[in-house]
Design a protein around this motif. Sequence first.
Motif, PDB file in Angstrom:
ATOM      1  N   VAL A 404      47.007  36.003  53.592  1.00 14.13           N
ATOM      2  CA  VAL A 404      48.078  36.519  54.446  1.00 14.13           C
ATOM      3  C   VAL A 404      49.371  35.748  54.239  1.00 14.13           C
ATOM      4  O   VAL A 404      50.465  36.326  54.218  1.00 14.13           O
ATOM      5  N   GLU A 405      49.247  34.442  54.010  1.00 12.35           N
ATOM      6  CA  GLU A 405      50.449  33.610  53.884  1.00 12.35           C
ATOM      7  C   GLU A 405      50.970  33.528  52.455  1.00 12.35           C
ATOM      8  O   GLU A 405      51.943  32.814  52.186  1.00 12.35           O
ATOM      9  N   TYR A 406      50.341  34.273  51.515  1.00 15.47           N
ATOM     10  CA  TYR A 406      50.754  34.162  50.108  1.00 15.47           C
ATOM     11  C   TYR A 406      52.124  34.798  49.895  1.00 15.47           C
ATOM     12  O   TYR A 406      52.377  35.920  50.334  1.00 15.47           O
ATOM     13  N   SER A 407      53.012  34.063  49.188  1.00 18.23           N
ATOM     14  CA  SER A 407      54.371  34.570  48.947  1.00 18.23           C
ATOM     15  C   SER A 407      54.821  34.362  47.506  1.00 18.23           C
ATOM     16  O   SER A 407      56.001  34.494  47.204  1.00 18.23           O
ATOM     17  N   GLY A 408      53.901  34.001  46.592  1.00 20.78           N
ATOM     18  CA  GLY A 408      54.273  33.751  45.204  1.00 20.78           C
ATOM     19  C   GLY A 408      54.604  35.029  44.452  1.00 20.78           C
ATOM     20  O   GLY A 408      54.235  36.135  44.868  1.00 20.78           O
ATOM     21  N   SER A 409      55.309  34.869  43.336  1.00 19.85           N
ATOM     22  CA  SER A 409      55.672  36.021  42.507  1.00 19.85           C
ATOM     23  C   SER A 409      54.531  36.418  41.568  1.00 19.85           C
ATOM     24  O   SER A 409      54.437  37.577  41.156  1.00 19.85           O
ATOM     25  N   ASP A 410      53.665  35.461  41.201  1.00 21.50           N
ATOM     26  CA  ASP A 410      52.514  35.757  40.349  1.00 21.50           C
ATOM     27  C   ASP A 410      51.355  36.290  41.195  1.00 21.50           C
ATOM     28  O   ASP A 410      51.348  36.172  42.424  1.00 21.50           O
ATOM     29  N   SER A 411      50.376  36.851  40.514  1.00 24.28           N
ATOM     30  CA  SER A 411      49.210  37.381  41.217  1.00 24.28           C
ATOM     31  C   SER A 411      48.435  36.256  41.900  1.00 24.28           C
ATOM     32  O   SER A 411      48.297  35.144  41.367  1.00 24.28           O
ATOM     33  N   HIS A 412      47.920  36.553  43.081  1.00 22.53           N
ATOM     34  CA  HIS A 412      47.122  35.562  43.789  1.00 22.53           C
ATOM     35  C   HIS A 412      45.820  35.250  43.063  1.00 22.53           C
ATOM     36  O   HIS A 412      45.180  34.226  43.334  1.00 22.53           O
ATOM     37  N   LEU A 413      45.406  36.111  42.101  1.00 21.45           N
ATOM     38  CA  LEU A 413      44.160  35.878  41.378  1.00 21.45           C
ATOM     39  C   LEU A 413      44.223  34.621  40.513  1.00 21.45           C
ATOM     40  O   LEU A 413      43.180  34.012  40.222  1.00 21.45           O
ATOM     41  N   ILE A 414      45.422  34.228  40.095  1.00 22.63           N
ATOM     42  CA  ILE A 414      45.539  33.087  39.184  1.00 22.63           C
ATOM     43  C   ILE A 414      44.988  31.819  39.820  1.00 22.63           C
ATOM     44  O   ILE A 414      44.332  31.004  39.162  1.00 22.63           O
ATOM     45  N   SER A 415      45.217  31.641  41.109  1.00 26.41           N
ATOM     46  CA  SER A 415      44.732  30.435  41.780  1.00 26.41           C
ATOM     47  C   SER A 415      43.209  30.405  41.868  1.00 26.41           C
ATOM     48  O   SER A 415      42.621  29.355  42.124  1.00 26.41           O
ATOM     49  N   TYR A 416      42.555  31.557  41.637  1.00 24.96           N
ATOM     50  CA  TYR A 416      41.095  31.624  41.671  1.00 24.96           C
ATOM     51  C   TYR A 416      40.490  31.466  40.271  1.00 24.96           C
ATOM     52  O   TYR A 416      39.293  31.714  40.092  1.00 24.96           O
ATOM     53  N   GLY A 417      41.279  31.057  39.282  1.00 34.73           N
ATOM     54  CA  GLY A 417      40.828  31.026  37.898  1.00 34.73           C
ATOM     55  C   GLY A 417      39.485  30.375  37.663  1.00 34.73           C
ATOM     56  O   GLY A 417      38.552  31.015  37.135  1.00 34.73           O
ATOM     57  N   PRO A 418      39.279  29.094  38.025  1.00 32.34           N
ATOM     58  CA  PRO A 418      37.979  28.459  37.760  1.00 32.34           C
ATOM     59  C   PRO A 418      36.833  29.092  38.532  1.00 32.34           C
ATOM     60  O   PRO A 418      35.708  29.184  38.029  1.00 32.34           O
ATOM     61  N   PHE A 419      37.092  29.555  39.752  1.00 30.41           N
ATOM     62  CA  PHE A 419      36.053  30.210  40.556  1.00 30.41           C
ATOM     63  C   PHE A 419      35.627  31.525  39.907  1.00 30.41           C
ATOM     64  O   PHE A 419      34.427  31.800  39.756  1.00 30.41           O
ATOM     65  N   LEU A 420      36.611  32.338  39.500  1.00 28.88           N
ATOM     66  CA  LEU A 420      36.295  33.606  38.853  1.00 28.88           C
ATOM     67  C   LEU A 420      35.582  33.385  37.530  1.00 28.88           C
ATOM     68  O   LEU A 420      34.653  34.134  37.178  1.00 28.88           O
ATOM     69  N   ASN A 421      35.985  32.365  36.780  1.00 36.14           N
ATOM     70  CA  ASN A 421      35.331  32.096  35.503  1.00 36.14           C
ATOM     71  C   ASN A 421      33.864  31.745  35.698  1.00 36.14           C
ATOM     72  O   ASN A 421      33.006  32.153  34.911  1.00 36.14           O
ATOM     73  N   THR A 422      33.545  30.993  36.752  1.00 36.61           N
ATOM     74  CA  THR A 422      32.149  30.654  37.040  1.00 36.61           C
ATOM     75  C   THR A 422      31.324  31.911  37.314  1.00 36.61           C
ATOM     76  O   THR A 422      30.197  32.049  36.818  1.00 36.61           O
ATOM     77  N   LEU A 423      31.878  32.837  38.080  1.00 38.20           N
ATOM     78  CA  LEU A 423      31.181  34.097  38.350  1.00 38.20           C
ATOM     79  C   LEU A 423      31.011  34.920  37.083  1.00 38.20           C
ATOM     80  O   LEU A 423      29.928  35.473  36.824  1.00 38.20           O
ATOM     81  N   LEU A 424      32.067  35.000  36.282  1.00 35.47           N
ATOM     82  CA  LEU A 424      32.029  35.830  35.079  1.00 35.47           C
ATOM     83  C   LEU A 424      31.021  35.311  34.071  1.00 35.47           C
ATOM     84  O   LEU A 424      30.277  36.084  33.457  1.00 35.47           O
ATOM     85  N   VAL A 425      30.991  34.007  33.882  1.00 37.02           N
ATOM     86  CA  VAL A 425      30.017  33.414  32.967  1.00 37.02           C
ATOM     87  C   VAL A 425      28.606  33.606  33.514  1.00 37.02           C
ATOM     88  O   VAL A 425      27.660  33.870  32.759  1.00 37.02           O
ATOM     89  N   GLY A 426      28.453  33.539  34.826  1.00 42.45           N
ATOM     90  CA  GLY A 426      27.134  33.668  35.431  1.00 42.45           C
ATOM     91  C   GLY A 426      26.519  35.047  35.308  1.00 42.45           C
ATOM     92  O   GLY A 426      25.285  35.175  35.308  1.00 42.45           O
ATOM     93  N   ILE A 427      27.331  36.092  35.211  1.00 38.66           N
ATOM     94  CA  ILE A 427      26.786  37.458  35.141  1.00 38.66           C
ATOM     95  C   ILE A 427      26.937  38.065  33.750  1.00 38.66           C
ATOM     96  O   ILE A 427      26.730  39.271  33.573  1.00 38.66           O
ATOM     97  N   ALA A 428      27.266  37.241  32.754  1.00 37.50           N
ATOM     98  CA  ALA A 428      27.546  37.773  31.418  1.00 37.50           C
ATOM     99  C   ALA A 428      26.291  38.127  30.637  1.00 37.50           C
ATOM    100  O   ALA A 428      26.380  38.847  29.645  1.00 37.50           O
ATOM    101  N   ALA A 429      25.121  37.630  31.046  1.00 33.13           N
ATOM    102  CA  ALA A 429      23.897  37.886  30.298  1.00 33.13           C
ATOM    103  C   ALA A 429      23.570  39.375  30.283  1.00 33.13           C
ATOM    104  O   ALA A 429      23.838  40.099  31.246  1.00 33.13           O
ATOM    105  N   ILE A 430      22.955  39.825  29.194  1.00 29.16           N
ATOM    106  CA  ILE A 430      22.641  41.246  29.030  1.00 29.16           C
ATOM    107  C   ILE A 430      21.703  41.731  30.124  1.00 29.16           C
ATOM    108  O   ILE A 430      21.874  42.822  30.680  1.00 29.16           O
TER     109      ILE A 430
END
Length: 726
Positions: A404-430
Amino acid sequence: MQSFYVANGVLSHALTYNLMLWIRPSHWGNFVERLQLLAVKSSVLRNSKHASPEIFARMVSDTCNFPLVGAETNLQQQFHAVMAPGSFVPSASQCNGASCSSLWLPIDLFLEDAMDGLVVPSTCAIDTLTVIVKSLQALHSTMWHDTFLGLWIATLRLVQRERNACEGPVPRLDTCMCMLLSIVPLVVVNIIEEEECAVNEESQLGQKVDQQVSETLRRELVSSLQLLGEFEGLLTPPTPVASIANQAAAKAMMYLSGLSVTSGYLDSLSISDMPMNCAGNMRHLIVEACIARNLLDISAYTWPGYVNARVNQIPRSVAGQVTGWSSLMKGSPLTPAIANALASSAASSLAELEKIYEIAVSGSDDEKIHAATVLCGASLVRGWNIQEHTVVFILRLLSPPMPVEYSGSDSHLISYGPFLNTLLVGIAAIDVIQIISLHGLVPQLAGALMPICEVFGSCSPKVSWTLPTGEEVNSHAVFSSAFTLLLKLWSFDHPPAEQTMGDVPAVGSQRSPEYLLLVRNSQLAGNGANQQRHRRFSKLLCPPPADPIFMDSFPKLKCWYRQHQACIASPLSGLTQGTPVHQIVEALLTMLFKKMNRGTASGSSSSSGSIAEEAVLRLQLPAWDILEALPFVLDAALTACAHDKLSPRDLATGMKDLADFFPASLACILSYFAAEVTRGVWKPASMNGTDWPSPAANLAIVEQQIQKLLAATGIDVPSLAPGILL
């Protein structure tokens, strides 16, 4: 192949018959009116080469002649009379229960098809299998006891085929176990809930109904599971899940002994603690799955033969021990040590899973990453009783809301980079992707991955983070994880159907990003075949309001997809000298193929190395810019090979360096090279000799391995002719 067509014939008749039984008398008149309106108004029927309004109207007229109202028995007689002449469907009176497996052949075929990981379906295996099972039960007029037993046995055969599978490197055991212990119980839930809803609906309309229908189905389910214990050959658990089966047997023994069942006790119980005559089997796991779905109660533990050991043989020394999930639920912080323990042990209840999800949403940055690791561990792969909830939680975490308090010009997803990468690597298996597909959530996964690709593909790789383990992760790594995962969801390397078939494909016949988004939007709108289930997932996945998304929301992804389709449909052209794309192409060629630059440099390896290092510095660009240039790089590399300016070995080494530098490039390498090989533009390059040793010395070993694999299937083949593998 013949059995496939037979099964299709069975299903086509079964679906027709099941439709007639499924539509209740109170709805039949309205259904016929709508069919008649469709026959008159449909522009598709008027323009179709294979049907016409007259043919359709005649079909409607014939359908109206079925005496559905109050005459279900007559309908069965008419239906079986139509099927009788030359029918390939065995009579249920001739094949009782599971003794005639051909009755349930369509189930076996569907199960095998669902295990195929080459193309991930966008539909839900639960809904499809529900229709198949109900149709076969109606077609064969079998008792639900026999139908349920046939379903369990077909799925157990699937698991047993996989336990000794010897073909290919793709793991399927976890997918098969998901089908047996998660999908099939949910199919049974569907069948019982649909019947209960139909009874309630007719009761509200003031019609006379049989209130004992659902109780009858549950009794039939119980009797099928009791009889399942006689099929000992199918119940031996595969080695990777034997310990889990032992825990299920221990849980029943604890109940009979009067001990309270705690996950801490079960986590600490080893095979050495178990009585010799009480090893768990697959039926123990099936019963636990049914209890978790409220299909059974714990009275199943008292079935004859379910527990063989005496209750006084239970070890009690560890009964008060608190470990793993019990420790977390009692308030212990999610430390790295506890996170590793939880990742290797599946949650036993939805409450435990919700606790981890809560930490993933509101914990500290490190705790969020630990929680993501736990969710993508054993709870996802082998937490069969709560598996669909695990998948839903992961999908929600892949689409974090804007603060709610986010006011940056870039996407808020960028600050979640390491968290999202952990999820993506975790579900990458076939096998994980296949599990998600069985639950029908591939479209939702695609909708979560596209914004991640769009945002992180537009960032410079200078944007980086440090994980709790000390590993450095930049935007290219996050993009590559999301991008390669997204491409697994459709046949991205296949040419468009209209390029190969000479005709416009039907809607949905060509798996594409647009199609996945269309299904995703439809699911969230609740327009699926099973609206009750889709509404439940819609509420979990995307709390209201749930807005549809389209490819236009992702301009970078859409631009790449159009270029990608053009590249695999026709030879490459259009690179202009001096443009930014041309400059990126030159920098990539300089970095990858250093030997090509030794003539222009001083000839020393150090000069070549400095040129390559300079090229790497110039390539600190967004991922989408590099992807745009990659097809031209691959084309230039093939051209250099054709003119003997680049050896095949250096080409292969360069491709490896490219994949190491930018993992997402593997997708372009695969699709572009596959298209070029299909077109046959380039002459074959010799790769044997001094650079690449001849395989002749290994051919005898290869032949022995091939014959060993064939012998395991019962096929006896003569020795291969000399030179046949050359």
